[in-house]
Design a protein around this motif. Structure first.
Motif, PDB file in Angstrom:
ATOM      1  N   LEU A 177      20.122 -57.813  44.534  1.00 44.28           N
ATOM      2  CA  LEU A 177      18.962 -57.655  45.414  1.00 44.28           C
ATOM      3  C   LEU A 177      19.543 -57.531  46.918  1.00 44.28           C
ATOM      4  N   GLY A 178      18.766 -56.579  47.488  1.00 48.45           N
ATOM      5  CA  GLY A 178      18.832 -56.281  48.943  1.00 48.45           C
ATOM      6  C   GLY A 178      17.291 -56.894  49.383  1.00 48.45           C
ATOM      7  N   ILE A 179      17.112 -57.671  50.357  1.00 49.99           N
ATOM      8  CA  ILE A 179      15.781 -58.554  50.572  1.00 49.99           C
ATOM      9  C   ILE A 179      15.674 -58.471  52.032  1.00 49.99           C
ATOM     10  N   PRO A 180      14.606 -58.283  52.760  1.00 48.98           N
ATOM     11  CA  PRO A 180      14.600 -58.450  54.148  1.00 48.98           C
ATOM     12  C   PRO A 180      14.879 -59.950  54.518  1.00 48.98           C
ATOM     13  N   LYS A 224      22.084 -60.324  46.879  1.00 52.55           N
ATOM     14  CA  LYS A 224      23.271 -59.919  47.312  1.00 52.55           C
ATOM     15  C   LYS A 224      23.258 -59.696  49.122  1.00 52.55           C
ATOM     16  N   MET A 225      22.252 -59.363  49.301  1.00 50.84           N
ATOM     17  CA  MET A 225      22.097 -59.033  50.833  1.00 50.84           C
ATOM     18  C   MET A 225      20.673 -59.280  51.520  1.00 50.84           C
ATOM     19  N   TRP A 226      20.549 -60.190  52.624  1.00 53.00           N
ATOM     20  CA  TRP A 226      19.513 -60.433  53.152  1.00 53.00           C
ATOM     21  C   TRP A 226      19.789 -59.571  54.591  1.00 53.00           C
ATOM     22  N   PHE A 227      19.100 -58.375  54.616  1.00 47.03           N
ATOM     23  CA  PHE A 227      19.217 -57.565  55.760  1.00 47.03           C
ATOM     24  C   PHE A 227      18.018 -57.697  56.776  1.00 47.03           C
ATOM     25  N   ARG A 228      18.685 -57.436  57.900  1.00 42.87           N
ATOM     26  CA  ARG A 228      17.842 -57.139  59.244  1.00 42.87           C
ATOM     27  C   ARG A 228      17.988 -55.835  59.644  1.00 42.87           C
ATOM     28  N   ASP A 229      19.042 -55.280  59.190  1.00 48.75           N
ATOM     29  CA  ASP A 229      19.238 -53.654  59.489  1.00 48.75           C
ATOM     30  C   ASP A 229      19.064 -52.731  58.422  1.00 48.75           C
ATOM     31  N   GLU A 230      17.896 -52.231  58.373  1.00 50.00           N
ATOM     32  CA  GLU A 230      17.215 -51.582  57.446  1.00 50.00           C
ATOM     33  C   GLU A 230      18.625 -50.161  56.978  1.00 50.00           C
ATOM     34  N   MET A 246      14.025 -54.473  48.039  1.00 49.52           N
ATOM     35  CA  MET A 246      12.665 -53.968  48.401  1.00 49.52           C
ATOM     36  C   MET A 246      12.881 -53.334  49.513  1.00 49.52           C
ATOM     37  N   TYR A 247      12.304 -51.832  49.553  1.00 50.20           N
ATOM     38  CA  TYR A 247      12.582 -51.067  50.416  1.00 50.20           C
ATOM     39  C   TYR A 247      11.552 -49.990  50.646  1.00 50.20           C
ATOM     40  N   TYR A 248      11.789 -48.971  51.482  1.00 44.34           N
ATOM     41  CA  TYR A 248      10.479 -48.164  51.858  1.00 44.34           C
ATOM     42  C   TYR A 248      10.353 -46.906  50.915  1.00 44.34           C
ATOM     43  N   HIS A 249       9.360 -46.805  50.308  1.00 45.15           N
ATOM     44  CA  HIS A 249       8.766 -45.658  49.436  1.00 45.15           C
ATOM     45  C   HIS A 249       9.443 -44.292  49.896  1.00 45.15           C
ATOM     46  N   ASP A 250       8.932 -44.174  51.074  1.00 44.86           N
ATOM     47  CA  ASP A 250       9.148 -42.455  51.597  1.00 44.86           C
ATOM     48  C   ASP A 250      10.564 -42.422  51.824  1.00 44.86           C
TER      49      ASP A 250
END
Length: 362
Positions: A177-180, A224-230, A246-250
């Motif tokens: 997973l990539g999570i903010p 796997k990734m806690w991301f600050r840079d989208e 978790m990411y943006y739909h558009d």
């Protein structure tokens, strides 16, 4: 609910914007001679500001005669600190109408001029949860556009669509997973509360927030990734290095349109909504123009046109829009959204950041 990626995407909307202009210039406004100095409207710099300046402001001017100067603003508190400094110095604010997220009018409410609802009748098109009021009930900001965070998955790695945000915690998503990483911007606490503790007031106290963070500790083996840079997560997602999150739909739909094997899913609990709202800044002398501007962008027809032009979700009630089912599915969902408890981030933000770092992302 898996959203189709058929045919339309944000670039198609923009490409077809010639057909949009006629739908923006609607309403019963009577153009008149306004002061020479224009209404200054600020929005988040980059795509939002560029698109509003290209597709919305010129049509507003045609409909009303009010000129608009577009102002670029950074995200976060910095912008409002600058406005506060100007106002305290007795200067005009750098903008008349400013965009903010949900925390803006809560954290910097002293900078928001009370609005006269009788002069913004189209605000009735916008749900109450997308408007903000001062403690005495006076309206002070109205949403104009929104965007959703959804459950994104790589279809080659995970052939079956997820059903719930609770699936994040399943063993099959171990190290996937990539999570903010930001507690006050990623809204993982709201997601966890809505998924596992619905209607239990978990976002209202430190005790409840601690329970939510303890539940999120259980998620750590799957992240796997806690991301600050989208952009970093988007790249890893498209390359298959991080196959879900978790990411943006558009943005996900744009990647699908470009041929990446991704899926955008609104879980049964709903996508996590975030939005931009308009507020009239303290010290502005453009009170009349600002009310007309907010009323204009609250029109159902303008809301539909903004979504077509920008690919953002409309904030007007679904039944008032003239978007087709396909157009609506590209930017939004009929599933009621998870609405962040913005006041919690104002009340407990510093404490949350400290505990979040210690328990979750360290």
């Amino acid at each position: 609910m898996h959203k189709s990626n058929k045919r339309l995407n944000r670039r198609d909307f923009i490409k077809n914007s010639g057909a949009i202009a006629s739908t923006l210039a609607v309403g019963t406004y009577l153009p008149r001679a306004w002061a020479k100095d224009p209404l200054k409207v600020s929005a988040y710099g980059g795509y939002f500001e560029d698109s509003l300046a290209e597709f919305v402001y010129p049509e507003f001017t045609k409909a009303t005669g009010i000129e608009v100067t577009s102002v670029s603003q950074p995200g976060g508190a910095e912008w409002f600190v600058n406005i506060d400094t100007a106002v305290k110095a007795g200067s005009k604010p750098p903008t008349d109408v400013s965009m903010a997220g949900g925390t803006g009018p809560r954290r910097f409410n002293h900078l928001y001029t009370p609005l006269d609802e009788s002069r913004i009748p189209n605000a009735s098109n916008i749900p109450d949860y997308l408007q903000h009021r001062k403690p005495d009930g006076t309206l002070d900001s109205v949403a104009v556009l929104a965007w959703y965070a959804i459950f994104v998955t790589n279809t080659e790695t995970f052939p079956d669509a997820p059903l719930s945000w609770a699936d994040f915690w399943l063993p099959k998503y171990k190290d996937s997973l990539g999570i903010p990483a930001g507690v006050t911007t990623g809204y993982m606490l709201d997601l966890t509360s809505a998924t596992f503790y619905k209607d239990q007031g978990m976002m209202e106290s430190k005790e409840g927030l601690m329970t939510l963070m303890e539940k999120l500790v259980e998620l750590k083996p799957n992240v796997k990734m806690w991301f600050r840079d989208e952009g970093q997560f988007q790249s890893a997602l498209q390359q298959g290095e991080v196959p879900a999150g978790m990411y943006y739909h558009d943005v996900t739909l744009l990647a699908i349109a470009d041929g990446f094997p991704l899926r955008s899913t609104f879980p049964k609990e709903g996508g996590v909504i975030d939005f931009g709202n308009w507020g009239l800044m303290k010290g502005s002398d453009k009170v009349d123009e600002a009310h007309i501007f907010m009323d204009y962008t609250s029109q159902a027809g303008v809301q539909s046109a903004i979504s077509r032009a920008m690919g953002t979700a409309p904030v007007a009630h679904r039944e008032k829009l003239d978007l087709t089912d396909e157009e609506f599915a590209l930017v939004s969902s009929d599933i009621p959204p998870i609405v962040p408890r913005y006041q919690t981030y104002v009340d407990f933000g510093d404490w949350m950041e400290e505990v979040w770092t210690e328990m979750i992302t360290s």
